[in-house]
Design a protein around this motif. Structure first.
Motif, PDB file in Angstrom:
ATOM      1  N   UNK A 121       1.340  -1.019  -0.117  1.00  0.00           N
ATOM      2  CA  UNK A 121       0.221   0.019  -0.246  1.00  0.00           C
ATOM      3  C   UNK A 121       0.863   1.297  -0.444  1.00  0.00           C
ATOM      4  N   UNK A 122       2.318   1.586   0.223  1.00  0.00           N
ATOM      5  CA  UNK A 122       3.138   2.514  -0.018  1.00  0.00           C
ATOM      6  C   UNK A 122       4.092   1.775  -0.113  1.00  0.00           C
ATOM      7  N   UNK A 123       4.650   3.147  -0.775  1.00  0.00           N
ATOM      8  CA  UNK A 123       5.854   2.908  -1.047  1.00  0.00           C
ATOM      9  C   UNK A 123       7.597   2.094   0.077  1.00  0.00           C
ATOM     10  N   UNK A 124       8.008   1.493  -0.581  1.00  0.00           N
ATOM     11  CA  UNK A 124       8.582   0.529   0.271  1.00  0.00           C
ATOM     12  C   UNK A 124       9.876   2.041   1.155  1.00  0.00           C
ATOM     13  N   UNK A 125      10.016   2.188   2.221  1.00  0.00           N
ATOM     14  CA  UNK A 125      11.166   2.713   3.268  1.00  0.00           C
ATOM     15  C   UNK A 125      12.064   1.729   3.082  1.00  0.00           C
ATOM     16  N   UNK A 126      13.646   2.357   3.079  1.00  0.00           N
ATOM     17  CA  UNK A 126      14.581   1.369   2.640  1.00  0.00           C
ATOM     18  C   UNK A 126      15.695   2.453   3.437  1.00  0.00           C
ATOM     19  N   UNK A 127      16.433   2.179   4.741  1.00  0.00           N
ATOM     20  CA  UNK A 127      17.120   2.927   4.957  1.00  0.00           C
ATOM     21  C   UNK A 127      18.217   1.365   6.094  1.00  0.00           C
ATOM     22  N   UNK A 171       6.936  -3.318  -5.199  1.00  0.00           N
ATOM     23  CA  UNK A 171       6.105  -1.894  -5.669  1.00  0.00           C
ATOM     24  C   UNK A 171       4.819  -1.529  -4.908  1.00  0.00           C
ATOM     25  N   UNK A 172       4.291  -0.141  -5.187  1.00  0.00           N
ATOM     26  CA  UNK A 172       2.758   0.027  -4.883  1.00  0.00           C
ATOM     27  C   UNK A 172       2.149  -0.984  -6.107  1.00  0.00           C
ATOM     28  N   UNK A 173       0.757  -1.155  -5.269  1.00  0.00           N
ATOM     29  CA  UNK A 173       0.467  -2.081  -5.856  1.00  0.00           C
ATOM     30  C   UNK A 173      -0.090  -3.823  -5.638  1.00  0.00           C
ATOM     31  N   UNK A 179       0.725   7.777   1.975  1.00  0.00           N
ATOM     32  CA  UNK A 179      -0.295   6.080   1.871  1.00  0.00           C
ATOM     33  C   UNK A 179      -0.607   6.056   0.191  1.00  0.00           C
ATOM     34  N   UNK A 180       0.189   5.474  -0.712  1.00  0.00           N
ATOM     35  CA  UNK A 180      -0.304   5.701  -1.662  1.00  0.00           C
ATOM     36  C   UNK A 180      -1.470   4.608  -2.382  1.00  0.00           C
ATOM     37  N   UNK A 181      -1.917   5.332  -3.240  1.00  0.00           N
ATOM     38  CA  UNK A 181      -3.361   4.129  -3.615  1.00  0.00           C
ATOM     39  C   UNK A 181      -3.279   2.722  -3.496  1.00  0.00           C
ATOM     40  N   UNK A 182      -3.733   1.862  -3.275  1.00  0.00           N
ATOM     41  CA  UNK A 182      -3.401   0.832  -3.799  1.00  0.00           C
ATOM     42  C   UNK A 182      -4.578  -0.243  -3.595  1.00  0.00           C
ATOM     43  N   UNK A 183      -4.409  -0.443  -5.230  1.00  0.00           N
ATOM     44  CA  UNK A 183      -5.190  -2.005  -5.675  1.00  0.00           C
ATOM     45  C   UNK A 183      -6.176  -2.835  -4.741  1.00  0.00           C
ATOM     46  N   UNK A 184      -7.105  -3.023  -3.989  1.00  0.00           N
ATOM     47  CA  UNK A 184      -7.246  -3.201  -3.138  1.00  0.00           C
ATOM     48  C   UNK A 184      -8.041  -5.332  -3.906  1.00  0.00           C
ATOM     49  N   UNK A 185      -6.744  -5.451  -4.510  1.00  0.00           N
ATOM     50  CA  UNK A 185      -7.297  -6.582  -5.188  1.00  0.00           C
ATOM     51  C   UNK A 185      -7.216  -7.982  -4.492  1.00  0.00           C
TER      52      UNK A 185
END
Lengths: 148, 148, 148, 148
Positions: free
Chosen positions: C13-19, C69-71, D142-148
């Protein structure tokens, strides 16, 4: 379809809230505190407590209400949901376990049990040839267990 | 590292085998029958029973031995292993749950509980602002629960 | 000791936060949306989405950051914790899965895989006598698999 | 009703057996080797490998067959069953995970993903006020994520 499942061992953290919903369903809710302990890299003991809600329906709700008290250790398993609620302008989030099974955790005490939901017809384990023989096992084979 | 975890609800299918191992560890073993029921595409009811072993150590082993009887419904959670044994020229395979928690399943009856392992110091849930308010909740907030 | 474990299937649901943390540990965080669908008693379709955080360490963190990736649909399993934080006077609660395993969920697509952590020595399954023979199985027995 | 659920991380131990059943259902089966390692009380390293079967249906079966190879690390979650079969007078037992989710485990490598099942309409997480703010988080929510 998507799934979110889990299990938790911990202690009952709140009094059981037991009610009959408008639909007639029996419902019980309570909070569980699950404390994990570990030794950090510094050699010092650390602990972290997670609080979650447990929701029960039907006979499980009734038996949970009559059996569990604050402070008792429990084991719970089932489906998980994260609920988002808003009250008086503030948002709340809570993780809820919809319990398939709840029991006092025998890791911390003993129990007596009184069945309230009748058992179904027994199911017997396929013949002894399929069962692993443990060294020193008494002669008696697997008992016939009700497949409730 | 690899992991294999799970939880099961079912019935105690064998008498509890309780012993003290050579190492001094208290061990209890028993079999569980877990029966799943569903309606097939033909509209007919179907059922399938899985048998697995549960292994318990320490106080859990002692309390399981004194509390559980054949036929009682249980909820068990923990790590899973598949053991391969050979006896008298025949190979046996068994799935074993190394239990973190075991309890009589309150979905089918009620329990009384007697603690045998002392509770640790209480842990209190962070203040009420973090807790979702359920409509109609009694005024009493979360109780202080031992973080055992 | 107490435990809280689970698994989830859902979508990133979000971009990966990598650190890289101060300790030198590689860490990746992202949110997952898990949507459950069911038919209500009214015959109407219902759905409920749960959002949780996933936290990864080490090579898992690096590979999650370069692969997801998101989605994208994912399957995640591991230990669960409920974190309570306070920021600017408001309390926040979040359920975090400390991932043992994360993968793109093949229920919704196909993958190519490039190993980045070497496999350990192979482990072979005990001889075919222990393996259930499926009707119509090709002659080839179980392959030798690296026990990584 | 009774339940038996779990998750496993391990390696694909056999070639994927992919077929279309008489009913038209797409099915894929494979074995997984899950090796647990620990240090014994003697200070020596120990390991134990569990072998189980994984069964997949539908698009998951097709994608598993086209994506996974022997030796690849996987994460699998779903319902568990213990099957008892008899062949040529010998009884066999096998633990089968009916997979809800299967993915190459990113703990050991990276993946590319190609979606084959369309995503459903997106679900957005309730507004940022409910989301824990991590120190140093980029402004993007938060990005919009497809609720697949």
């Amino acid at each position: 379809m998507n799934d979110f499942h889990g299990w938790v061992t911990g202690n009952v953290a709140t009094a059981i809230r037991h009610r009959v919903a408008a639909s007639g369903a029996h419902v019980a809710d309570f909070r569980v505190a699950s404390t994990r302990r570990w030794n950090g890299r510094d050699g010092q003991p650390h602990e972290s407590t997670s609080f979650l809600s447990v929701r029960c329906f039907g006979p499980l709700a009734d038996n949970v209400a009559s059996s569990l008290d604050v402070g008792q250790p429990v084991v719970v398993a089932g489906r998980l949901e994260v609920e988002e609620n808003e009250r008086e302008g503030t948002r709340y989030r809570d993780v809820v376990m919809l319990a398939s099974g709840v029991g006092p955790n025998l890791a911390f005490g003993s129990t007596t049990f009184r069945r309230t939901v009748p058992a179904r017809r027994p199911a017997a384990e396929p013949g002894p040839a399929a069962a692993p023989q443990q060294p020193g096992t008494p002669a008696a084979g697997p008992g016939r267990a009700p497949a409730a």
